[in-house]
Design a protein around this motif. Structure first.
Motif, PDB file in Angstrom:
ATOM      1  N   PHE A   1       0.830  -1.184   0.000  1.00 16.48           N
ATOM      2  CA  PHE A   1       0.000   0.000   0.000  1.00 16.48           C
ATOM      3  C   PHE A   1       0.871   1.243   0.000  1.00 16.48           C
ATOM      4  O   PHE A   1       1.972   1.254   0.523  1.00 16.48           O
ATOM      5  CB  PHE A   1      -0.891   0.049   1.248  1.00 16.48           C
ATOM      6  CG  PHE A   1      -1.821  -1.116   1.375  1.00 16.48           C
ATOM      7  CD1 PHE A   1      -2.751  -1.391   0.395  1.00 16.48           C
ATOM      8  CD2 PHE A   1      -1.778  -1.940   2.480  1.00 16.48           C
ATOM      9  CE1 PHE A   1      -3.618  -2.450   0.520  1.00 16.48           C
ATOM     10  CE2 PHE A   1      -2.632  -3.006   2.616  1.00 16.48           C
ATOM     11  CZ  PHE A   1      -3.562  -3.263   1.626  1.00 16.48           C
ATOM     12  N   ALA A   2       0.328   2.290  -0.549  1.00 14.27           N
ATOM     13  CA  ALA A   2       0.972   3.592  -0.429  1.00 14.27           C
ATOM     14  C   ALA A   2       0.792   4.073   1.004  1.00 14.27           C
ATOM     15  O   ALA A   2      -0.015   3.542   1.757  1.00 14.27           O
ATOM     16  CB  ALA A   2       0.335   4.578  -1.410  1.00 14.27           C
ATOM     17  N   THR A   3       1.519   5.087   1.368  1.00 19.39           N
ATOM     18  CA  THR A   3       1.365   5.629   2.710  1.00 19.39           C
ATOM     19  C   THR A   3       0.134   6.518   2.739  1.00 19.39           C
ATOM     20  O   THR A   3       0.110   7.580   2.129  1.00 19.39           O
ATOM     21  CB  THR A   3       2.609   6.451   3.105  1.00 19.39           C
ATOM     22  OG1 THR A   3       3.741   5.598   3.017  1.00 19.39           O
ATOM     23  CG2 THR A   3       2.480   6.983   4.506  1.00 19.39           C
ATOM     24  N   LEU A   4      -0.891   6.056   3.404  1.00 10.74           N
ATOM     25  CA  LEU A   4      -2.134   6.811   3.554  1.00 10.74           C
ATOM     26  C   LEU A   4      -2.339   7.107   5.027  1.00 10.74           C
ATOM     27  O   LEU A   4      -2.042   6.284   5.883  1.00 10.74           O
ATOM     28  CB  LEU A   4      -3.332   6.005   3.034  1.00 10.74           C
ATOM     29  CG  LEU A   4      -3.316   5.627   1.558  1.00 10.74           C
ATOM     30  CD1 LEU A   4      -4.479   4.688   1.244  1.00 10.74           C
ATOM     31  CD2 LEU A   4      -3.393   6.863   0.691  1.00 10.74           C
ATOM     32  N   TYR A   5      -2.859   8.280   5.320  1.00  8.76           N
ATOM     33  CA  TYR A   5      -3.144   8.671   6.697  1.00  8.76           C
ATOM     34  C   TYR A   5      -4.636   8.918   6.835  1.00  8.76           C
ATOM     35  O   TYR A   5      -5.237   9.564   5.990  1.00  8.76           O
ATOM     36  CB  TYR A   5      -2.380   9.948   7.078  1.00  8.76           C
ATOM     37  CG  TYR A   5      -0.891   9.763   7.101  1.00  8.76           C
ATOM     38  CD1 TYR A   5      -0.254   9.302   8.249  1.00  8.76           C
ATOM     39  CD2 TYR A   5      -0.112  10.031   5.983  1.00  8.76           C
ATOM     40  CE1 TYR A   5       1.119   9.120   8.272  1.00  8.76           C
ATOM     41  CE2 TYR A   5       1.257   9.852   6.004  1.00  8.76           C
ATOM     42  CZ  TYR A   5       1.860   9.396   7.149  1.00  8.76           C
ATOM     43  OH  TYR A   5       3.214   9.214   7.170  1.00  8.76           O
TER      44      TYR A   5
ATOM     45  N   GLN B   1      -8.263  -0.854   8.382  1.00  7.20           N
ATOM     46  CA  GLN B   1      -7.577  -1.871   7.569  1.00  7.20           C
ATOM     47  C   GLN B   1      -8.489  -2.418   6.477  1.00  7.20           C
ATOM     48  O   GLN B   1      -8.087  -2.516   5.312  1.00  7.20           O
ATOM     49  CB  GLN B   1      -7.090  -3.014   8.467  1.00  7.20           C
ATOM     50  CG  GLN B   1      -6.423  -4.145   7.726  1.00  7.20           C
ATOM     51  CD  GLN B   1      -5.088  -3.760   7.117  1.00  7.20           C
ATOM     52  OE1 GLN B   1      -4.404  -2.873   7.620  1.00  7.20           O
ATOM     53  NE2 GLN B   1      -4.718  -4.410   6.044  1.00  7.20           N
TER      54      GLN B   1
ATOM     55  N   ASP C   1      -8.013  -0.489  -2.063  1.00  6.03           N
ATOM     56  CA  ASP C   1      -6.951  -1.051  -2.890  1.00  6.03           C
ATOM     57  C   ASP C   1      -7.520  -1.966  -3.969  1.00  6.03           C
ATOM     58  O   ASP C   1      -7.049  -1.962  -5.102  1.00  6.03           O
ATOM     59  CB  ASP C   1      -5.941  -1.794  -2.024  1.00  6.03           C
ATOM     60  CG  ASP C   1      -4.668  -2.103  -2.771  1.00  6.03           C
ATOM     61  OD1 ASP C   1      -4.067  -1.161  -3.329  1.00  6.03           O
ATOM     62  OD2 ASP C   1      -4.271  -3.278  -2.805  1.00  6.03           O
TER      63      ASP C   1
ATOM     64  N   ASN D   1      -3.958  -0.575  -6.268  1.00  3.13           N
ATOM     65  CA  ASN D   1      -2.814   0.127  -5.684  1.00  3.13           C
ATOM     66  C   ASN D   1      -3.178   1.581  -5.373  1.00  3.13           C
ATOM     67  O   ASN D   1      -2.662   2.514  -5.976  1.00  3.13           O
ATOM     68  CB  ASN D   1      -1.589   0.043  -6.594  1.00  3.13           C
ATOM     69  CG  ASN D   1      -0.308   0.167  -5.810  1.00  3.13           C
ATOM     70  OD1 ASN D   1      -0.319   0.195  -4.588  1.00  3.13           O
ATOM     71  ND2 ASN D   1       0.800   0.237  -6.523  1.00  3.13           N
TER      72      ASN D   1
ATOM     73  N   CYS E   1      -3.763   5.289  -3.943  1.00  3.02           N
ATOM     74  CA  CYS E   1      -2.915   6.365  -3.443  1.00  3.02           C
ATOM     75  C   CYS E   1      -3.806   7.563  -3.125  1.00  3.02           C
ATOM     76  O   CYS E   1      -5.014   7.525  -3.341  1.00  3.02           O
ATOM     77  CB  CYS E   1      -1.827   6.740  -4.451  1.00  3.02           C
ATOM     78  SG  CYS E   1      -2.456   7.495  -5.941  1.00  3.02           S
ATOM     79  N   GLU E   2      -3.201   8.625  -2.612  1.00  2.00           N
ATOM     80  CA  GLU E   2      -3.965   9.803  -2.198  1.00  2.00           C
ATOM     81  C   GLU E   2      -4.764  10.393  -3.354  1.00  2.00           C
ATOM     82  O   GLU E   2      -5.893  10.828  -3.191  1.00  2.00           O
ATOM     83  CB  GLU E   2      -3.041  10.879  -1.621  1.00  2.00           C
ATOM     84  CG  GLU E   2      -2.328  10.479  -0.362  1.00  2.00           C
ATOM     85  CD  GLU E   2      -0.983   9.825  -0.647  1.00  2.00           C
ATOM     86  OE1 GLU E   2      -0.631   9.619  -1.826  1.00  2.00           O
ATOM     87  OE2 GLU E   2      -0.289   9.503   0.317  1.00  2.00           O
TER      88      GLU E   2
END
Length: 65
Positions: free
Chosen positions: A1-5, A24, A31, A36, A38-39
């Protein structure tokens, strides 16, 4: 995963592990939907991302994890 906050606001009665599980499952679902994630996927497809979350949470209650 990309870094997601994610920022989740809940009261003290909520289980921290339950909230972590919800995040989660939400990220895994995103995803699968965006391949994949991303923001930018979330920013440009807010309606789809919101619909996924609405299907998991209704009326403040988690329906599915």
């Amino acid at each position: 995963f990309a870094t997601l906050y994610f920022i989740v606001i809940c009261d003290k009665a909520e289980s921290e592990l339950g909230i972590l599980d919800l995040i989660q499952v939400y990220v895994e679902t995103l995803d699968k939907s965006f391949e994949n994630v991303c923001e930018l996927d979330i920013i440009f497809n807010q309606q789809k991302a919101g619909l996924i979350l609405d299907q998991m949470i209704t009326g403040g209650l988690v329906l599915e994890t």
